[in-house]
Design an enzyme around this catalytic site. Structure first.
Site: not given
Ligand SMILES: *[C@@H]1O[C@H](CO)[C@@H](O)[C@H](O)[C@H]1NC(C)=O
Ligand SMILES: *[C@@H]1O[C@H](CO)[C@@H](O)[C@H](O)[C@H]1NC(C)=O
Ligand SMILES: *[C@@H]1O[C@H](CO)[C@@H](O)[C@H](O)[C@H]1NC(C)=O
Length: 466
Positions: A179, A210, A212
């Site tokens: 991501e 959820g 970072v």
């Protein structure tokens, strides 16, 4: 003998001529091609009338819903319009994880989006259009083989029902570091910094629910000396090629340190006793990932100073650092440098600032400094729960007004004491980025689409991970 001599002489003249022709030919054909309006792309020559643009379809299967994005790239990797925007976008609720007991139904929930995506891609392009589905947090949390069954059912749906190009790896779970890397591609793509020196690129931070993520480009030397991680862990450095340029990307995803997860971590520090991050007058329970945490205020209410100390503990700031420099929890900081000088902060960094009214929520992005979160926190922590509900109506609507002091301090501490930013450093927080006459979402799907079309032979691998 005479004959041989003449032949040798002719041969030499011939060789000279060939050498001369070879020498000048590339420039002749180059200028002729330009004259005939033929485009040159990475050594291959395509006539202009041939369509060399490509569509890509990316499904983002999140915890609250499924979304589809359809992009249309030209041969230089620039986005073309799909309808009136630079992408076609739609979403459906609930997410795939809501169908844990019925994988076929989960896949079926995507059919309307799939059909809409097909309708915006011209028929003769569909079989060449890559389609992908990336599942994030929601599916990762499902028990046993429920998530694999859902993914298999989606694979079957795409192979049996869609007219798109479905590669074996088209459907997968996207982890935090992926991501982060795709978001880095998206942001630098939109800002036009891809293909430039790594020092010109922009680093990204993504504060999810959820986890970072931090991702930025580092020098070849830093990458070479990056610490090794334990087997099975994601390495600190990902190597990728974009528009012919090789990048070393430092990426780390901190599980349990997203906005929603961080509240649980902060409440765990005080166990079941009152927590100085909770606003005066609040006594409740915080639920996260199937667990419950007592969330109640001290009689004296919240305290900026005391809450900051608790947040320091939750972030494990004094955890031993086995490297030269760490962020928190013993994680290497990547060494900093030019690739991190400019930072783009996505997701909750944007939402919180917008929802507490620090900035105009209608703007796609804005400049902000860590110290701005600190100032707002000092105001918020002094409020009682009732007053906070009227001061922060957006948060009240989401039933999170009691956590406003905690969330603001968390973001400040994360940025300054965790990631080591100067409290006065300007960063850009945003949900979207201006691109041509439109806006693109500051999220992973566009970066993923760039990779997907790069696997097509006609794009000569404009992007790939090494
Ligand atoms: C989005 O999906 C809904 C439900 O399927 C549909 O009614 C709507 O027209 C779609 N929007 C676009 C832009 O296609
Ligand atoms: C879809 O394809 C899979 C594997 O190719 C097959 O097992 C399944 O029965 C098919 N489903 C439908 C509805 O055709
Ligand atoms: C490491 O941290 C120190 C103290 O914060 C700082 O002065 C130094 O520049 C950092 N070095 C690197 C490579 O990040």
């Amino acid at each position: 003998m005479v004959l041989l001599g003449q032949n040798t002489k002719n041969m030499m003249n011939f060789m000279t001529l060939i050498t001369f022709l070879l020498f000048i030919m590339p420039s002749i054909s180059y200028s002729q091609n330009l004259g005939n309006n033929i485009l040159l792309t990475n050594r291959k020559i395509f006539p202009k009338q041939e369509t060399i643009s490509s569509y890509a379809v990316v499904f983002d299967a999140g915890s609250t819903g499924s979304r589809v994005h359809v992009y249309h790239f030209d041969q230089n990797l620039n986005l073309l319009h799909v309808g009136k925007d630079v992408e076609f976008y739609n979403k459906t609720t609930p997410g795939l994880s809501a169908y844990a007991d019925n994988p076929e139904q989960a896949a079926k929930s995507l059919i309307p989006l799939l059909e809409q995506a097909e309708s915006v891609v011209p028929e003769d392009q569909r079989s060449k259009t890559p389609v992908r589905l990336g599942a994030t947090a929601g599916l990762r949390l499902l028990n046993g083989d429920a998530s694999e069954k859902i993914l298999q059912s989606v694979r079957d749906l795409l192979s049996n029902r869609s007219t798109f190009n479905v590669q074996p790896d088209a459907v997968s779970i996207i982890d935090g570091t992926q991501e982060g890397s795709y978001l880095w591609v998206t942001v630098n793509y939109a800002l036009g910094t891809l293909g430039k020196k790594f020092t010109k690129t922009v680093g990204v931070m993504d504060l999810g629910g959820g986890s970072v993520q931090m991702a930025y480009a580092v020098s070849r030397n830093t990458a070479k000396n990056a610490p090794k991680v334990a087997d099975g862990d994601d390495p600190y450095i990902k190597k990728l090629v974009l528009k012919g340029k090789k990048y070393d990307l430092y990426v780390h995803s901190y599980l349990h340190f997203g906005t929603e997860a961080s509240r649980a971590e902060i409440l765990k520090v005080t166990h079941n006793s009152p927590n100085p991050c909770i606003l005066a007058g609040f006594d409740g329970t915080y639920r996260y990932a199937g667990e419950e945490f007592k969330a109640n205020a001290l009689a004296s209410g919240a305290s900026f100073k005391k809450c900051k100390k608790i947040v320091h503990q939750a972030l494990k700031l004094n955890y031993p650092c086995p490297y030269q420099n760490c962020t928190f929890g013993g994680i290497w900081n990547g060494g900093g440098g030019s690739g991190q000088r400019k930072l783009f902060a996505a997701s909750f960094f944007f939402y919180l600032a917008a929802e507490v009214g620090m900035v105009d929520p209608n703007k796609p992005n804005f400049k902000i400094r860590p110290v701005d979160f600190e100032s707002e926190a000092k105001k918020a922590c002094a409020l009682n729960f009732e007053d906070a509900k009227s001061s922060y109506p957006f948060l009240a609507k989401k039933n999170i007004a009691s956590y406003v002091c905690m969330d603001l301090i968390y973001q400040y501490v994360l940025l300054v004491d965790g990631f080591g930013l100067d409290p006065l450093q300007e960063i850009t927080a945003g949900k979207q980025i201006e691109y041509q006459d439109s806006l693109v979402e500051a999220a992973w799907p566009l970066g993923n689409a760039v990779e997907a079309i790069s696997s097509l032979p006609k794009f000569e691998k404009l992007m790939y991970f090494i």
